[in-house]
Design an enzyme around this catalytic site. Structure first.
Site, PDB file in Angstrom:
ATOM      1  N   SER A 151      37.752  26.692  32.015  1.00  0.00           N
ATOM      2  CA  SER A 151      36.333  26.342  32.115  1.00  0.00           C
ATOM      3  C   SER A 151      36.189  24.840  31.943  1.00  0.00           C
ATOM      4  O   SER A 151      36.976  24.214  31.203  1.00  0.00           O
ATOM      5  CB  SER A 151      35.539  27.057  31.013  1.00  0.00           C
ATOM      6  OG  SER A 151      34.267  26.454  30.852  1.00  0.00           O
ATOM      7  N   TYR A 164      35.402  28.110  22.014  1.00  0.00           N
ATOM      8  CA  TYR A 164      35.563  28.481  23.432  1.00  0.00           C
ATOM      9  C   TYR A 164      36.246  27.336  24.184  1.00  0.00           C
ATOM     10  O   TYR A 164      37.220  27.549  24.918  1.00  0.00           O
ATOM     11  CB  TYR A 164      34.188  28.781  24.031  1.00  0.00           C
ATOM     12  CG  TYR A 164      34.203  29.127  25.499  1.00  0.00           C
ATOM     13  CD1 TYR A 164      34.698  30.349  25.949  1.00  0.00           C
ATOM     14  CD2 TYR A 164      33.716  28.222  26.458  1.00  0.00           C
ATOM     15  CE1 TYR A 164      34.703  30.670  27.305  1.00  0.00           C
ATOM     16  CE2 TYR A 164      33.716  28.534  27.814  1.00  0.00           C
ATOM     17  CZ  TYR A 164      34.205  29.760  28.228  1.00  0.00           C
ATOM     18  OH  TYR A 164      34.219  30.078  29.569  1.00  0.00           O
TER      19      TYR A 164
HETATM   20  N1  LIG Z   1      30.283  32.125  34.079  1.00  0.00           N
HETATM   21  C1  LIG Z   1      30.637  30.858  33.906  1.00  0.00           C
HETATM   22  O1  LIG Z   1      29.801  29.931  33.940  1.00  0.00           O
HETATM   23  C2  LIG Z   1      32.074  30.483  33.709  1.00  0.00           C
HETATM   24  C3  LIG Z   1      32.416  29.129  33.830  1.00  0.00           C
HETATM   25  C4  LIG Z   1      33.733  28.757  33.647  1.00  0.00           C
HETATM   26  C5  LIG Z   1      34.695  29.701  33.359  1.00  0.00           C
HETATM   27  N2  LIG Z   1      34.336  31.011  33.232  1.00  0.00           N
HETATM   28  C6  LIG Z   1      35.399  31.956  32.902  1.00  0.00           C
HETATM   29  O2  LIG Z   1      35.532  32.874  33.974  1.00  0.00           O
HETATM   30  C7  LIG Z   1      35.970  34.135  33.481  1.00  0.00           C
HETATM   31  C8  LIG Z   1      35.045  35.247  33.954  1.00  0.00           C
HETATM   32  O3  LIG Z   1      33.740  34.959  33.462  1.00  0.00           O
HETATM   33  P1  LIG Z   1      32.435  35.684  33.997  1.00  0.00           P
HETATM   34  O4  LIG Z   1      31.370  34.655  33.989  1.00  0.00           O
HETATM   35  O5  LIG Z   1      32.709  36.441  35.242  1.00  0.00           O
HETATM   36  O6  LIG Z   1      32.158  36.685  32.771  1.00  0.00           O
HETATM   37  P2  LIG Z   1      31.447  38.138  32.722  1.00  0.00           P
HETATM   38  O7  LIG Z   1      30.505  38.288  33.859  1.00  0.00           O
HETATM   39  O8  LIG Z   1      30.958  38.279  31.333  1.00  0.00           O
HETATM   40  O9  LIG Z   1      32.682  39.136  32.972  1.00  0.00           O
HETATM   41  C9  LIG Z   1      33.734  39.140  32.042  1.00  0.00           C
HETATM   42  C10 LIG Z   1      34.703  40.252  32.388  1.00  0.00           C
HETATM   43  O10 LIG Z   1      35.738  40.221  31.382  1.00  0.00           O
HETATM   44  C11 LIG Z   1      35.818  41.495  30.757  1.00  0.00           C
HETATM   45  N3  LIG Z   1      36.154  41.361  29.344  1.00  0.00           N
HETATM   46  C12 LIG Z   1      35.479  40.667  28.393  1.00  0.00           C
HETATM   47  N4  LIG Z   1      36.033  40.849  27.188  1.00  0.00           N
HETATM   48  C13 LIG Z   1      37.102  41.681  27.385  1.00  0.00           C
HETATM   49  C14 LIG Z   1      38.068  42.264  26.535  1.00  0.00           C
HETATM   50  N5  LIG Z   1      38.057  42.037  25.208  1.00  0.00           N
HETATM   51  N6  LIG Z   1      39.005  43.067  27.061  1.00  0.00           N
HETATM   52  C15 LIG Z   1      39.022  43.324  28.389  1.00  0.00           C
HETATM   53  N7  LIG Z   1      38.140  42.801  29.247  1.00  0.00           N
HETATM   54  C16 LIG Z   1      37.180  41.995  28.758  1.00  0.00           C
HETATM   55  C17 LIG Z   1      34.434  42.093  30.943  1.00  0.00           C
HETATM   56  O11 LIG Z   1      34.456  43.517  30.907  1.00  0.00           O
HETATM   57  P3  LIG Z   1      34.134  44.415  29.606  1.00  0.00           P
HETATM   58  O12 LIG Z   1      33.012  43.736  28.859  1.00  0.00           O
HETATM   59  O13 LIG Z   1      33.805  45.745  30.177  1.00  0.00           O
HETATM   60  O14 LIG Z   1      35.423  44.440  28.836  1.00  0.00           O
HETATM   61  C18 LIG Z   1      34.069  41.617  32.341  1.00  0.00           C
HETATM   62  O15 LIG Z   1      34.629  42.482  33.314  1.00  0.00           O
HETATM   63  C19 LIG Z   1      36.041  34.007  31.951  1.00  0.00           C
HETATM   64  O16 LIG Z   1      37.347  33.694  31.563  1.00  0.00           O
HETATM   65  C20 LIG Z   1      35.125  32.816  31.677  1.00  0.00           C
HETATM   66  O17 LIG Z   1      35.465  32.164  30.482  1.00  0.00           O
HETATM   67  C21 LIG Z   1      33.060  31.432  33.422  1.00  0.00           C
END
Ligand SMILES: NC(=O)c1ccc[n+]([C@@H]2O[C@H](COP(=O)([O-])OP(=O)(O)OC[C@H]3O[C@@H](n4cnc5c(N)ncnc54)[C@H](OP(=O)(O)O)[C@@H]3O)[C@@H](O)[C@H]2O)c1
Length: 250
Positions: A151, A164
């Site tokens: 990120s 984070y």
């Molecule tokens: N959104 C942003 O702005 C952003 C920016 C930069 C980087 N990122 C990174 O991109 C990645 C995906 O983010 P996103 O925005 O798509 O998040 P999201 O919509 O919250 O989705 C997160 C996914 O990870 C799973 N997850 C979370 N905790 C878990 C656990 N303990 N065990 C297994 N699975 C788990 C969730 O499923 P369950 O809850 O069902 O387990 C869900 O499928 C993350 O690494 C995040 O840090 C996001």
């Protein structure tokens, strides 16, 4: 034959990708792109309903889209996930360490120890463990790709996101160091460093313009560019910035 002595599902030649956090957001978009590209999938997260919805959207039959329910905060989970993928398909071509978690912005002194531990386990320990185990299986076959999701918080280090940001900065350093080691075995390793992406991870706020954020499809395209790049020309780090600043005053 698989470790369990059964014939692999999806055919011996099917390319196989593991996507953690495949139930929604970026992970779902990545899973859909990989399915479109012909991969059989191993979809991992905690929520069965969301993973089933992802599987349904891929259009893949169950034997080509294995669902693995697990909590990556638990120490044995990475081992269980790699074993499930190898038992089912016999090999792994791509691992996308996408699952990540953060509580809403919290001052460090108010951060609950349980949340601190969960961030370190899900965002850092699990991807490292999964990379090690998947890379061993990939190296035995002479190739494979690992993509980690960091990120821009790792670089911007915003107040309220100290832990984070630290987990994501460490994931970048891990990827860069492991890249140097594992490329000698024919593996590709890369880390994507996105700015804000419009997903449920980012709570609604008056100071955020969601229309200016990256889309999940933008990040999925970056994953596919890495997956499709030749081994000698694979970038180790890909920065993705929104065209406009979503945090600008509206
Ligand atoms: N959104 C942003 O702005 C952003 C920016 C930069 C980087 N990122 C990174 O991109 C990645 C995906 O983010 P996103 O925005 O798509 O998040 P999201 O919509 O919250 O989705 C997160 C996914 O990870 C799973 N997850 C979370 N905790 C878990 C656990 N303990 N065990 C297994 N699975 C788990 C969730 O499923 P369950 O809850 O069902 O387990 C869900 O499928 C993350 O690494 C995040 O840090 C996001």
């Amino acid at each position: 034959m698989t470790a369990a002595g059964r014939s692999p599902r999806g055919g011996a030649e099917a390319r196989v990708a593991i996507v953690t956090g495949a139930g929604r957001g970026i992970g779902r978009a990545v899973a859909l792109e990989l399915a479109r590209a012909g991969y059989s999938l191993c979809l991992a997260a905690r929520s069965r309903d969301e993973l089933e919805e992802t599987r349904s959207q891929t259009g893949l039959p169950p034997e080509r889209a294995l669902i693995v329910l697990l909590d990556l905060a638990i120490e044995e989970a990475p081992d269980n996930l790699i074993s499930a993928a190898l038992d089912c398909y016999g090999h792994i071509d791509v691992l996308v360490n996408n699952a990540g978690w953060a509580p809403p912005r919290t001052p460090l002194l108010k951060m609950r120890p349980i949340d601190l531990d969960r961030m370190i386990a899900v965002n850092l320990r699990a991807p490292i463990a999964l990379t090690r185990m998947a890379a061993a299986a990939m190296a035995a076959r002479g190739g494979g790709t690992v993509v980690n999701l960091a990120s821009s918080a790792a670089i911007k280090a915003p107040a309220g996101e100290a832990v984070y940001a630290a987990t994501k900065a460490a994931l970048i350093a891990f990827t860069r160091a492991a890249f140097g080691e594992l490329r000698q075995s024919g593996l590709k390793l890369a880390v994507i460093v996105p700015g804000l992406v419009d997903t449920a991870l980012i709570p609604n706020s008056k100071r955020l313009d969601r229309t200016a954020m990256l889309s999940t499809a933008d990040v999925a395209q970056a994953v596919m560019q890495i997956v499709n790049s030749p081994a000698g020309a694979c970038p180790v780090e890909v920065m993705l910035e929104p065209q406009l600043d979503p945090e600008r005053p509206r």
